[in-house]
Structures are given as structure tokens and as C-alpha cells.
Design an enzyme around this catalytic site. Structure first.
Site, PDB file in Angstrom:
ATOM      1  N   ARG A  89      32.409  33.646  42.558  1.00 29.86           N
ATOM      2  CA  ARG A  89      31.083  34.220  42.262  1.00 29.86           C
ATOM      3  C   ARG A  89      30.244  33.317  41.365  1.00 29.86           C
ATOM      4  O   ARG A  89      29.014  33.411  41.366  1.00 29.86           O
ATOM      5  CB  ARG A  89      31.238  35.636  41.704  1.00 29.86           C
ATOM      6  N   GLU A 111      47.534  38.353  32.890  1.00 33.15           N
ATOM      7  CA  GLU A 111      48.335  39.467  32.382  1.00 33.15           C
ATOM      8  C   GLU A 111      49.776  39.333  32.906  1.00 33.15           C
ATOM      9  O   GLU A 111      50.733  39.486  32.161  1.00 33.15           O
ATOM     10  CB  GLU A 111      47.697  40.771  32.863  1.00 33.15           C
TER      11      GLU A 111
HETATM   12  P1  AMP Z   1      38.764  36.435  32.421  1.00 30.85           P
HETATM   13  O1  AMP Z   1      39.481  35.149  32.671  1.00 30.85           O
HETATM   14  O2  AMP Z   1      39.667  37.534  31.963  1.00 30.85           O
HETATM   15  O3  AMP Z   1      37.583  36.260  31.472  1.00 30.85           O
HETATM   16  O4  AMP Z   1      38.204  36.958  33.812  1.00 30.85           O
HETATM   17  C1  AMP Z   1      37.054  36.405  34.343  1.00 30.85           C
HETATM   18  C2  AMP Z   1      37.127  36.260  35.831  1.00 30.85           C
HETATM   19  O5  AMP Z   1      37.737  37.378  36.473  1.00 30.85           O
HETATM   20  C3  AMP Z   1      35.732  36.129  36.390  1.00 30.85           C
HETATM   21  O6  AMP Z   1      35.751  35.072  37.359  1.00 30.85           O
HETATM   22  C4  AMP Z   1      35.445  37.469  37.023  1.00 30.85           C
HETATM   23  O7  AMP Z   1      34.826  37.291  38.281  1.00 30.85           O
HETATM   24  C5  AMP Z   1      36.786  38.161  37.176  1.00 30.85           C
HETATM   25  N1  AMP Z   1      36.826  39.496  36.552  1.00 30.85           N
HETATM   26  C6  AMP Z   1      37.582  39.882  35.484  1.00 30.85           C
HETATM   27  N2  AMP Z   1      37.414  41.163  35.172  1.00 30.85           N
HETATM   28  C7  AMP Z   1      36.497  41.644  36.049  1.00 30.85           C
HETATM   29  C8  AMP Z   1      35.865  42.934  36.234  1.00 30.85           C
HETATM   30  N3  AMP Z   1      36.133  43.993  35.445  1.00 30.85           N
HETATM   31  N4  AMP Z   1      34.959  43.065  37.219  1.00 30.85           N
HETATM   32  C9  AMP Z   1      34.656  41.997  38.013  1.00 30.85           C
HETATM   33  N5  AMP Z   1      35.213  40.786  37.893  1.00 30.85           N
HETATM   34  C10 AMP Z   1      36.124  40.589  36.926  1.00 30.85           C
END
Ligand code: AMP
Length: 170
Positions: free
Chosen positions: A57, A94
Site C-alpha cells: 500500500r 508478533e
Molecule cells: P507495523 O510494522 O506493526 O507498524 O505494521 C505496519 C504495516 O502493517 C503496514 O504496512 C500496514 O499496512 C500493516 N498494518 C498493520 N496493522 C494494520 C491495521 N490495523 N490495519 C491495516 N494495516 C495494518
């Protein structure tokens, strides 16, 4: 304004996750244009040379932004997708780990200040790995821009001194 175009989908892709669905934002011409305009405003384009987007995205917003402000775009991809020589970085999930890659020649001595774009900042693990990757190839990440920040998670704290700009904080 942008908030109104984001759809909350409970328990996707697994129970307990509230997924922030940006497809209503993308399909609306006003919402899409507004989100790209705002991304071009939150970080001064004079402060960076290139836009880097994180698969997948981040590609949508990053490429549209780069095109609007007249800069190039470089992709960070999942493993095995980039055809040329790559640098990679793994980060903790996780359960287990994930890896992302970038072309080693995506920046050079004169074009190396990078804005990193993704749709959403959650735990910050993906963005932290992306910043490391940009540095690994000699780039200088100047800021991160995301459409949505999950403000109840300590994502931005992982990113050190790099400023994070979010269009919507939830
Ligand atoms: P993080 O590494 O935990 O910051 O997760 C970020 C990535 O996971 C991004 O590329 C987001 O597109 C996806 N992502 C994580 N949580 C969500 C959520 N609640 N809704 C949509 N996309 C998420």
C-alpha cells in the site's frame, strides 16, 4: 476529512485486529486527491530527493506523491521480488519474522535524501526496518509519512530522531 474515507474492519486478517481499510479512500477521487495533496504538504519536498514506498500500500501513496511533486520513486519489496542486487533487513513480528528488500543502487551520492511512505504505522517494526534498509544502501532517510498512525501503539518511538508525519492519528 481523510478519516471519513477509512473503513474499520474488525477481526481482519485475524481475530482481535481492527483493520484500517483504505480502499474507500482510494476509490473516491476527492479523498484520493486530498490524501496525496496532504502528503505533499506534511513534509517539504525540498527536503528530500526521492520517495520510497513500502510494499504494497506504500506503493500507491508513494508513487502518486512522487509523481505529483516531480520526484522519483523507489520500492521496498517483500523478499525475492526485486530483480537486481538487493539489501535486506529482517524484523520481528508478533509470531516469527519478516524481511524486506531494496535495490542496492536505489540511491547514489547526489540523490539520496529519502522520504519513506506507507499507508499505516502500527508497531513501527516495518518502518524501522525500512529506515535501516535505506541507510544500508547509503541513503539518508529524512522523514516518514503515513496516512494513518495507530496512536495507541508506540510505533514512532522505534524510529529515533526521524520525524513521522501522519494524516490521521487514531
Ligand atoms: P507495523 O510494522 O506493526 O507498524 O505494521 C505496519 C504495516 O502493517 C503496514 O504496512 C500496514 O499496512 C500493516 N498494518 C498493520 N496493522 C494494520 C491495521 N490495523 N490495519 C491495516 N494495516 C495494518
Amino acid at each position: 476529512m481523510i478519516e471519513g474515507y477509512i473503513r474499520d474492519v474488525p477481526d481482519f486478517p485475524k481475530p482481535g485486529i481492527l483493520f484500517k481499510d483504505i480502499t474507500p479512500l482510494l476509490s473516491d477521487p476527492v479523498g484520493l486527491a486530498k490524501s496525496i495533496d496532504l502528503l505533499a504538504e506534511v513534509v517539504d519536498p525540498a527536503s528530500y530527493d526521492l520517495v520510497c514506498g513500502i510494499e504494497s500500500r506504500g506503493f500507491i501513496f508513494g508513487t502518486a506523491l512522487a509523481n505529483k511533486i516531480g520526484k522519483g520513486f523507489i520500492p521496498i519489496r517483500k523478499p525475492g521480488k526485486l530483480p537486481w542486487k538487493t539489501a535486506s533487513e529482517s524484523y520481528e513480528l508478533e509470531y516469527g519474522t519478516d524481511t524486506i528488500e531494496i535495490h542496492v543502487d536505489a540511491v547514489n551520492e547526489t540523490v539520496k535524501r529519502v522520504l519513506v511512505v506507507d499507508d499505516l504505522l502500527a508497531t513501527g517494526g516495518t518502518m524501522e526496518a525500512a529506515l535501516k534498509l535505506v541507510r544500508k544502501i547509503g541513503g539518508d532517510p529524512v522523514a516518514c509519512a503515513v496516512v494513518i498512525e495507530l496512536g495507541f501503539l508506540p510505533g514512532r518511538e522505534k524510529l529515533g530522531d526521524i520525524p513521522v508525519h501522519a494524516l490521521v492519528r487514531v
